[in-house]
Design a protein around this motif. Structure first.
Motif, mmCIF file in Angstrom:
data_model
loop_
_atom_site.group_PDB
_atom_site.id
_atom_site.type_symbol
_atom_site.label_atom_id
_atom_site.label_comp_id
_atom_site.label_asym_id
_atom_site.label_seq_id
_atom_site.Cartn_x
_atom_site.Cartn_y
_atom_site.Cartn_z
ATOM 1 N N PHE A 1 0.914 -1.089 0.074
ATOM 2 C CA PHE A 1 0.167 0.115 0.009
ATOM 3 C C PHE A 1 0.730 1.346 0.083
ATOM 4 O O PHE A 1 1.818 1.493 0.769
ATOM 5 N N LYS A 2 0.385 2.170 -0.844
ATOM 6 C CA LYS A 2 1.218 3.474 -0.966
ATOM 7 C C LYS A 2 0.156 4.423 -0.741
ATOM 8 O O LYS A 2 -0.868 4.521 -1.255
ATOM 9 N N PHE A 3 0.447 5.212 0.283
ATOM 10 C CA PHE A 3 -0.161 6.431 0.637
ATOM 11 C C PHE A 3 -0.443 7.759 -0.564
ATOM 12 O O PHE A 3 -1.360 8.399 -0.595
ATOM 13 N N VAL B 1 5.170 8.634 -1.524
ATOM 14 C CA VAL B 1 5.544 7.847 -0.511
ATOM 15 C C VAL B 1 5.914 6.300 -0.760
ATOM 16 O O VAL B 1 4.911 5.691 -1.463
ATOM 17 N N TRP B 2 6.876 5.691 -0.331
ATOM 18 C CA TRP B 2 6.998 4.308 -0.534
ATOM 19 C C TRP B 2 6.392 3.547 0.236
ATOM 20 O O TRP B 2 5.861 3.998 1.253
ATOM 21 N N SER B 3 5.942 2.146 -0.287
ATOM 22 C CA SER B 3 5.206 1.019 0.461
ATOM 23 C C SER B 3 6.117 0.613 1.443
ATOM 24 O O SER B 3 7.461 0.986 1.426
ATOM 25 N N HIS C 1 14.308 -1.551 -1.005
ATOM 26 C CA HIS C 1 15.466 -0.516 -1.136
ATOM 27 C C HIS C 1 16.547 -0.765 -0.264
ATOM 28 O O HIS C 1 17.827 -0.771 -0.339
ATOM 29 N N MET C 2 16.166 -1.078 1.109
ATOM 30 C CA MET C 2 17.292 -1.532 2.339
ATOM 31 C C MET C 2 17.840 -2.775 1.826
ATOM 32 O O MET C 2 19.106 -2.814 1.854
ATOM 33 N N SER D 1 13.587 3.702 -7.648
ATOM 34 C CA SER D 1 11.954 3.156 -7.547
ATOM 35 C C SER D 1 12.077 1.863 -7.280
ATOM 36 O O SER D 1 12.024 0.828 -8.229
ATOM 37 N N PRO D 2 12.097 1.544 -5.837
ATOM 38 C CA PRO D 2 11.999 0.072 -5.539
ATOM 39 C C PRO D 2 10.926 -0.734 -6.018
ATOM 40 O O PRO D 2 10.004 -0.178 -6.192
#
Length: 166
Positions: free
Chosen positions: A24-26, A30-32, A39-40, A92-93
């Motif tokens: 879910f992306k707000f 903002v990333w989900s 990304h990490m 763009s993860p």
């Protein structure tokens, strides 16, 4: 918290998310949670690749860190601010990995970190690879950067969980 405990806690935390919550992306900016995890993992694997480069042919450099790099390592952490990466495919993860896939990838990061941790003392500290923002880093610094990066994203994780009502 050690990097090992931190990565294990991220793996554990995956279990509380549904597939929908993970993706879910707000908003578009903002990333989900899934993108944050991707990304990490990607960053940690890149940092560990740099550790390997230092071990097997990094440049013997007396070159130093940038001012930002000096501040980062003096603090031992990223500053507690949100960092906006430049737009582009590299920043763009992925937002489609399952909990199981993310957990598997985190386990892989953990294994690689444990392998390199055993070898760090044998890597010459003047063998360095340049980081675009922090300057010339040796193997130990690249390794430490990975742990700092995982700690940095903890606040983002908590914020996203709050917004999801978790």
């Amino acid at each position: 918290m050690t990097y090992s405990d931190l990565i294990k806690s991220y793996i554990h935390d995956l279990q509380k998310y549904t597939a929908e919550q993970l993706r879910f992306k707000f908003s578009e900016e903002v990333w989900s949670l899934g993108q944050m995890y991707d990304h990490m993992i990607a960053a940690a694997l890149d940092y560990l690749d740099q550790v390997e480069k230092c071990a097997y042919g990094g440049e013997k450099e007396q070159a130093v860190k940038t001012e930002a790099g000096e501040r980062l390592f003096a603090l031992g952490s990223f500053p507690p601010v949100k960092i906006k990466l430049p737009d582009g495919p590299a920043n763009s993860p992925c937002n489609s990995d399952s909990k199981e896939e993310l957990a598997r990838r985190l386990e892989h990061v953990l294994e690689r970190m444990q392998e390199w941790e055993k070898k760090l003392n044998r890597i010459h500290p003047d063998s360095k690879v340049r980081h675009g923002g922090f300057g010339w880093l040796n193997a130990r610094e690249w390794f430490e950067l990975s742990g700092m990066h995982f700690r940095h994203h903890r606040a983002q994780q908590r914020e996203l969980e709050q917004r999801l009502g978790l």
